[in-house]
Write an enzyme that holds these catalytic residues in place. Structure first.
Site, PDB file in Angstrom:
ATOM      1  N   PRO A 135       0.801  -1.231   0.000  1.00 20.41           N
ATOM      2  CA  PRO A 135       0.000   0.000   0.000  1.00 20.41           C
ATOM      3  C   PRO A 135       0.834   1.282   0.000  1.00 20.41           C
ATOM      4  O   PRO A 135       0.429   2.282  -0.584  1.00 20.41           O
ATOM      5  CB  PRO A 135      -0.820  -0.127   1.290  1.00 20.41           C
ATOM      6  CG  PRO A 135      -0.956  -1.592   1.508  1.00 20.41           C
ATOM      7  CD  PRO A 135       0.343  -2.177   1.039  1.00 20.41           C
ATOM      8  N   GLY A 138       5.603   0.872  -4.204  1.00 21.70           N
ATOM      9  CA  GLY A 138       5.477  -0.029  -5.342  1.00 21.70           C
ATOM     10  C   GLY A 138       6.805  -0.212  -6.067  1.00 21.70           C
ATOM     11  O   GLY A 138       7.260  -1.320  -6.280  1.00 21.70           O
ATOM     12  N   SER A 139       7.439   0.895  -6.424  1.00 21.85           N
ATOM     13  CA  SER A 139       8.659   0.827  -7.225  1.00 21.85           C
ATOM     14  C   SER A 139       9.917   0.610  -6.401  1.00 21.85           C
ATOM     15  O   SER A 139      10.938   0.174  -6.929  1.00 21.85           O
ATOM     16  CB  SER A 139       8.809   2.111  -8.058  1.00 21.85           C
ATOM     17  OG  SER A 139       7.759   2.220  -9.007  1.00 21.85           O
ATOM     18  N   ILE A 164      -2.291  -6.651  -6.425  1.00 18.43           N
ATOM     19  CA  ILE A 164      -1.820  -7.993  -6.733  1.00 18.43           C
ATOM     20  C   ILE A 164      -2.819  -8.712  -7.635  1.00 18.43           C
ATOM     21  O   ILE A 164      -3.962  -8.984  -7.239  1.00 18.43           O
ATOM     22  CB  ILE A 164      -1.591  -8.810  -5.441  1.00 18.43           C
ATOM     23  CG1 ILE A 164      -0.699  -8.018  -4.470  1.00 18.43           C
ATOM     24  CG2 ILE A 164      -0.996 -10.170  -5.782  1.00 18.43           C
ATOM     25  CD1 ILE A 164       0.602  -7.531  -5.053  1.00 18.43           C
ATOM     26  N   GLY A 251       9.878  -9.105 -18.011  1.00 17.12           N
ATOM     27  CA  GLY A 251       8.522  -8.600 -17.900  1.00 17.12           C
ATOM     28  C   GLY A 251       8.332  -7.245 -18.537  1.00 17.12           C
ATOM     29  O   GLY A 251       7.287  -6.965 -19.136  1.00 17.12           O
ATOM     30  N   ARG A 252       9.336  -6.387 -18.440  1.00 14.02           N
ATOM     31  CA  ARG A 252       9.194  -5.045 -19.001  1.00 14.02           C
ATOM     32  C   ARG A 252       9.194  -5.053 -20.524  1.00 14.02           C
ATOM     33  O   ARG A 252       8.578  -4.187 -21.148  1.00 14.02           O
ATOM     34  CB  ARG A 252      10.295  -4.132 -18.451  1.00 14.02           C
ATOM     35  CG  ARG A 252      10.029  -3.737 -17.017  1.00 14.02           C
ATOM     36  CD  ARG A 252      11.202  -3.106 -16.318  1.00 14.02           C
ATOM     37  NE  ARG A 252      10.840  -2.825 -14.923  1.00 14.02           N
ATOM     38  CZ  ARG A 252      11.693  -2.728 -13.916  1.00 14.02           C
ATOM     39  NH1 ARG A 252      12.995  -2.877 -14.153  1.00 14.02           N
ATOM     40  NH2 ARG A 252      11.276  -2.481 -12.695  1.00 14.02           N
ATOM     41  N   GLY A 349     -15.984  15.248 -29.774  1.00 17.93           N
ATOM     42  CA  GLY A 349     -16.896  15.038 -28.659  1.00 17.93           C
ATOM     43  C   GLY A 349     -17.263  13.588 -28.437  1.00 17.93           C
ATOM     44  O   GLY A 349     -17.523  13.170 -27.300  1.00 17.93           O
ATOM     45  N   GLU A 372       4.964  -2.529 -13.284  1.00 15.97           N
ATOM     46  CA  GLU A 372       6.308  -3.093 -13.499  1.00 15.97           C
ATOM     47  C   GLU A 372       7.390  -2.014 -13.479  1.00 15.97           C
ATOM     48  O   GLU A 372       8.349  -2.035 -14.249  1.00 15.97           O
ATOM     49  CB  GLU A 372       6.371  -3.916 -14.793  1.00 15.97           C
ATOM     50  CG  GLU A 372       5.513  -5.162 -14.694  1.00 15.97           C
ATOM     51  CD  GLU A 372       6.169  -6.404 -15.258  1.00 15.97           C
ATOM     52  OE1 GLU A 372       7.396  -6.481 -15.306  1.00 15.97           O
ATOM     53  OE2 GLU A 372       5.421  -7.294 -15.643  1.00 15.97           O
TER      54      GLU A 372
END
Length: 388
Positions: A135, A138-139, A164, A251-252, A349, A372
């Site tokens: 929470p 993250g990085s 997750i 993963g990246r 629009g 990630e």
């Protein structure tokens, strides 16, 4: 009549990835694209499409033949990602997350872990996920606070995990936790664990509605004296940070494929709209300002796709992998945001109507620039790992 665009061309996809690319395209056209709007509106988990993907052999097949998978390599997984994400990002992520993190167990885990945990995933009898983010962070992988402490022949885990994938749906997760407290070894204080979701002390609930990727479910996990067997550690204690760093390089590159697919979706949608919309006595595509926007979208897309496939080969060959993975992830996900923004402008629009695909793409592209490793973090990696 406007001829459909072919942005996700076979070139520069290597020959060995072309068959799975075609399989992914056919699956996306049959199962993902026709259901994308309904799942976006409902926000439900696409169980039926996940099962269809399993039946088609397109889920969790990066796991090796030794555990029942097909052993798809990075370039094959990238080919799948491009096709799936062009059709719909939320459904695509659900299909991808079914085995997310299992690759760490395959690379570093014991033989018995391969049989007990990986084989059911590769054979599509179970799904899994990766629990890293929290929470409050993250990085910052070396700033996580969820802890695992030894108690006899068990590990006792306490803390929280957030964002997750499959936190609720998975049978087990690969979880990142702090096992040391050495201020002089910040990156050696973390380990990876296999945590069954039915373990005592494991509690998970879905995170409330998201603005994008609505068909993919992320969860909030609370671990309260969650007990797992001692042997559920993956590899050796203290190596978790380095396992993740290696995993995220691959993963990246796949996340770059997410961006490429989303950019292609934005371009195709905008191209079709302006060629079929009339204003001031001619079709909108005849205005030079519109043509220039579309040209800029193509420039961003083609640059990102070329870099992504170049990076895939370099990362697969362990050629300054962190640098190339960060380049590709940043360039491709930002190309997607740029293309979606211009696509919204070209729709005028009507772009704000949720029934229009461009509005879904616009919301979805805001997310891969974050996961990630947020792109500001990627820029740090690019600078630090740039060739000297």
């Amino acid at each position: 009549m406007i001829i459909p665009m072919e942005l996700l061309s076979e070139y520069p996809v290597p020959d060995h990835a072309l068959d799975v690319k075609q399989e992914a395209r056919e699956f996306a056209e049959e199962h993902i694209a026709p259901n994308a709007a309904d799942y976006y509106e409902s926000g439900e988990y696409p169980h039926d499409i996940l099962e269809a993907g399993m039946d088609a052999g397109l889920v969790a097949q990066d796991l090796g033949e030794a555990v029942g998978g097909k052993g798809y390599d990075l370039q094959q997984m990238l080919a799948i990602a491009e096709e799936f994400y062009k059709a719909d990002a939320g459904i695509a992520l659900t299909l991808q997350l079914a085995s997310f993190g299992a690759e760490i167990v395959e690379e570093h885990g014991a033989d018995w872990q391969h049989e007990e945990f990986l084989r059911p995933v590769a054979q599509n009898d179970q799904i899994t996920g990766l629990a890293v983010s929290e929470p409050e962070t993250g990085s910052d992988l070396a700033g996580m606070t969820t802890s695992a402490e030894k108690d006899g022949d068990e590990w006792v885990i306490n803390g929280e995990k957030y964002w997750i994938g499959n936190a609720v749906e998975a049978d087990w997760l690969t979880l990142y936790a702090k096992t040391g407290d050495d201020p002089n070894n910040r990156y050696g204080n973390y380990s990876m664990f296999i945590v069954p979701t039915d373990a005592p002390g494991y509690h998970a609930e879905h995170i409330p509605e998201k603005m994008g990727f609505r068909a993919s479910k992320q969860g909030h996990i609370v671990l309260e004296d969650c007990r797992i067997p001692e042997e559920n550690i993956v590899g050796v204690e203290g190596a978790g940070f380095y396992m993740l760093a290696e995993f995220f390089n691959h993963g990246r590159v796949v996340v770059a494929g997410h961006g490429v697919g989303l950019a292609a979706a934005a371009i195709e949608e905008a191209w079709d709209f302006v060629h079929n919309r009339e204003a001031f006595g001619k079709t909108v595509d005849e205005f030079q300002a519109v043509q220039h926007k579309l040209a800029d979208m193509h420039l961003a897309f083609q640059s990102a796709r070329s870099l992504t496939w170049d990076a895939a080969e370099r990362v697969a060959n362990q050629e300054n992998a962190g640098y190339w993975a960060a380049l590709a992830k940043t360039e491709a996900t930002e190309a997607a945001t740029d293309c979606a923004e211009k696509g919204m402008q070209l729709h005028g629009g009507r772009s704000v109507l949720t029934e229009n695909r461009i509005s879904r793409v616009y919301r979805d592209v805001r997310i891969p620039v974050i996961y990630e490793g947020a792109n500001d973090i990627q820029r740090n990696l690019i600078y630090r790992q740039a060739p000297q």
